[in-house]
Scaffold this motif. Sequence first.
Motif, PDB file in Angstrom:
ATOM      1  N   SER A  91      30.879  38.738  30.831  1.00  0.00           N
ATOM      2  CA  SER A  91      31.711  38.582  32.029  1.00  0.00           C
ATOM      3  C   SER A  91      32.050  39.909  32.692  1.00  0.00           C
ATOM      4  CB  SER A  91      33.008  37.847  31.676  1.00  0.00           C
ATOM      5  OG  SER A  91      33.869  38.689  30.945  1.00  0.00           O
ATOM      6  N   LEU A  92      31.753  41.027  32.061  1.00  0.00           N
ATOM      7  CA  LEU A  92      32.159  42.329  32.609  1.00  0.00           C
ATOM      8  C   LEU A  92      31.564  42.634  33.987  1.00  0.00           C
ATOM      9  CD1 LEU A  92      32.324  44.572  29.421  1.00  0.00           C
ATOM     10  CD2 LEU A  92      34.206  43.562  30.729  1.00  0.00           C
ATOM     11  N   PRO A  93      30.275  42.364  34.261  1.00  0.00           N
ATOM     12  CA  PRO A  93      29.775  42.624  35.617  1.00  0.00           C
ATOM     13  C   PRO A  93      30.533  41.813  36.684  1.00  0.00           C
ATOM     14  CG  PRO A  93      27.943  42.325  34.118  1.00  0.00           C
ATOM     15  CD  PRO A  93      29.192  41.964  33.369  1.00  0.00           C
ATOM     16  N   TYR A  94      30.823  40.564  36.384  1.00  0.00           N
ATOM     17  CA  TYR A  94      31.602  39.739  37.316  1.00  0.00           C
ATOM     18  C   TYR A  94      33.000  40.310  37.492  1.00  0.00           C
ATOM     19  CZ  TYR A  94      34.291  35.835  39.111  1.00  0.00           C
ATOM     20  OH  TYR A  94      35.133  35.059  39.855  1.00  0.00           O
ATOM     21  N   PHE A  95      33.618  40.715  36.386  1.00  0.00           N
ATOM     22  CA  PHE A  95      34.960  41.276  36.437  1.00  0.00           C
ATOM     23  C   PHE A  95      34.998  42.547  37.287  1.00  0.00           C
ATOM     24  CE2 PHE A  95      38.304  43.920  34.328  1.00  0.00           C
ATOM     25  CZ  PHE A  95      39.383  43.240  34.863  1.00  0.00           C
ATOM     26  N   GLN A  96      33.973  43.382  37.182  1.00  0.00           N
ATOM     27  CA  GLN A  96      33.906  44.596  37.999  1.00  0.00           C
ATOM     28  C   GLN A  96      33.858  44.254  39.481  1.00  0.00           C
ATOM     29  OE1 GLN A  96      30.422  46.370  36.306  1.00  0.00           O
ATOM     30  NE2 GLN A  96      31.578  47.569  34.820  1.00  0.00           N
ATOM     31  N   ARG A  97      33.046  43.267  39.843  1.00  0.00           N
ATOM     32  CA  ARG A  97      32.966  42.848  41.248  1.00  0.00           C
ATOM     33  C   ARG A  97      34.293  42.269  41.723  1.00  0.00           C
ATOM     34  NH1 ARG A  97      27.802  41.280  39.479  1.00  0.00           N
ATOM     35  NH2 ARG A  97      28.488  39.134  39.138  1.00  0.00           N
ATOM     36  N   VAL A  98      34.948  41.494  40.860  1.00  0.00           N
ATOM     37  CA  VAL A  98      36.246  40.908  41.219  1.00  0.00           C
ATOM     38  C   VAL A  98      37.264  42.009  41.468  1.00  0.00           C
ATOM     39  CG1 VAL A  98      38.193  39.593  40.271  1.00  0.00           C
ATOM     40  CG2 VAL A  98      35.886  38.673  40.124  1.00  0.00           C
ATOM     41  N   LEU A  99      37.286  43.038  40.619  1.00  0.00           N
ATOM     42  CA  LEU A  99      38.237  44.134  40.820  1.00  0.00           C
ATOM     43  C   LEU A  99      37.990  44.863  42.135  1.00  0.00           C
ATOM     44  CD1 LEU A  99      38.882  45.902  37.404  1.00  0.00           C
ATOM     45  CD2 LEU A  99      40.491  44.658  38.835  1.00  0.00           C
ATOM     46  N   VAL A 100      36.728  45.084  42.478  1.00  0.00           N
ATOM     47  CA  VAL A 100      36.419  45.760  43.738  1.00  0.00           C
ATOM     48  C   VAL A 100      36.874  44.913  44.926  1.00  0.00           C
ATOM     49  CG1 VAL A 100      34.536  46.546  45.238  1.00  0.00           C
ATOM     50  CG2 VAL A 100      34.526  47.146  42.815  1.00  0.00           C
ATOM     51  N   VAL A 101      36.522  43.640  44.926  1.00  0.00           N
ATOM     52  CA  VAL A 101      36.897  42.757  46.036  1.00  0.00           C
ATOM     53  C   VAL A 101      38.414  42.596  46.111  1.00  0.00           C
ATOM     54  CG1 VAL A 101      36.737  40.393  46.906  1.00  0.00           C
ATOM     55  CG2 VAL A 101      34.695  41.565  46.107  1.00  0.00           C
ATOM     56  N   ASP A 102      39.062  42.409  44.957  1.00  0.00           N
ATOM     57  CA  ASP A 102      40.519  42.280  44.948  1.00  0.00           C
ATOM     58  C   ASP A 102      41.202  43.561  45.421  1.00  0.00           C
ATOM     59  OD1 ASP A 102      40.323  39.685  44.087  1.00  0.00           O
ATOM     60  OD2 ASP A 102      41.001  40.090  42.032  1.00  0.00           O
ATOM     61  N   SER A 103      40.644  44.710  45.054  1.00  0.00           N
ATOM     62  CA  SER A 103      41.206  45.988  45.522  1.00  0.00           C
ATOM     63  C   SER A 103      41.085  46.114  47.038  1.00  0.00           C
ATOM     64  CB  SER A 103      40.502  47.166  44.851  1.00  0.00           C
ATOM     65  OG  SER A 103      40.706  47.136  43.472  1.00  0.00           O
ATOM     66  N   LEU A 104      39.935  45.712  47.582  1.00  0.00           N
ATOM     67  CA  LEU A 104      39.761  45.756  49.035  1.00  0.00           C
ATOM     68  C   LEU A 104      40.734  44.801  49.723  1.00  0.00           C
ATOM     69  CD1 LEU A 104      35.875  45.936  49.279  1.00  0.00           C
ATOM     70  CD2 LEU A 104      37.514  47.771  49.755  1.00  0.00           C
ATOM     71  N   PHE A 105      40.886  43.589  49.194  1.00  0.00           N
ATOM     72  CA  PHE A 105      41.814  42.622  49.764  1.00  0.00           C
ATOM     73  C   PHE A 105      43.245  43.141  49.683  1.00  0.00           C
ATOM     74  CE2 PHE A 105      44.769  39.092  49.255  1.00  0.00           C
ATOM     75  CZ  PHE A 105      44.562  38.426  50.452  1.00  0.00           C
ATOM     76  N   THR A 106      43.623  43.718  48.546  1.00  0.00           N
ATOM     77  CA  THR A 106      44.972  44.256  48.382  1.00  0.00           C
ATOM     78  C   THR A 106      45.218  45.399  49.350  1.00  0.00           C
ATOM     79  OG1 THR A 106      45.012  43.585  46.069  1.00  0.00           O
ATOM     80  CG2 THR A 106      46.561  45.298  46.717  1.00  0.00           C
ATOM     81  N   SER A 107      44.230  46.258  49.527  1.00  0.00           N
ATOM     82  CA  SER A 107      44.366  47.358  50.483  1.00  0.00           C
ATOM     83  C   SER A 107      44.538  46.844  51.901  1.00  0.00           C
ATOM     84  CB  SER A 107      43.148  48.281  50.411  1.00  0.00           C
ATOM     85  OG  SER A 107      43.028  48.828  49.124  1.00  0.00           O
TER      86      SER A 107
END
Length: 132
Positions: A91-107
Motif C-alpha cells: 500500500s505504500l505507493p498508494y499512500f505516497q500518492r494520497v499524501l501528495v494529493v492531500d497536501s495539495l488539497f490542504t494547501s
Amino acid sequence: FLWGVGLGGMCLRDSFVGFDSFTFVRLMGIGLVVALVVGLKVRPTLRSLLGGLFISSSVFQLTLVLGDWVTHTCANFPPTAHGLLASIASSLPYFQRVLVVDSLFTSLFLALYVLAARLFSGGRARAFSRNG
C-alpha cells in the motif's frame, strides 16, 4: 458537524458506488480520522493542518490496510505477520500518492482560507501567525 460530514460523506459515496463488506472498514477509518481531528483540535494554521494531515492520512491508510488484510476485499494476503507486512508494503505507493494529493488539497484550502480572511476581515490571517 465533522461527524456528519465525515461519516455522511462516506455513506453518500457508498450509496452511489454500492455498499459492500468493506463499507464498515471505511466508516471506521473516517471515524478514527474525525476523532483525531477533534482530539488534536486541528486549527486552520499551517503547522496544525499539515500535522493533522499526516496523522489522519496515516491512520486512515493503516485502517484500510488492516481491514483489507482481515477481509481480503482487495488483496489476498495470508493472515500472518508476514502477510500483514506485505499488505502494508504493497500500500505504500498508494499512500505516497494520497499524501501528495492531500497536501495539495490542504494547501489550496489554506490559501483560500487566508484569502477569505484577508478579504472579509481586512486583517492578517491567523494561518501564518507565529503561534501556528
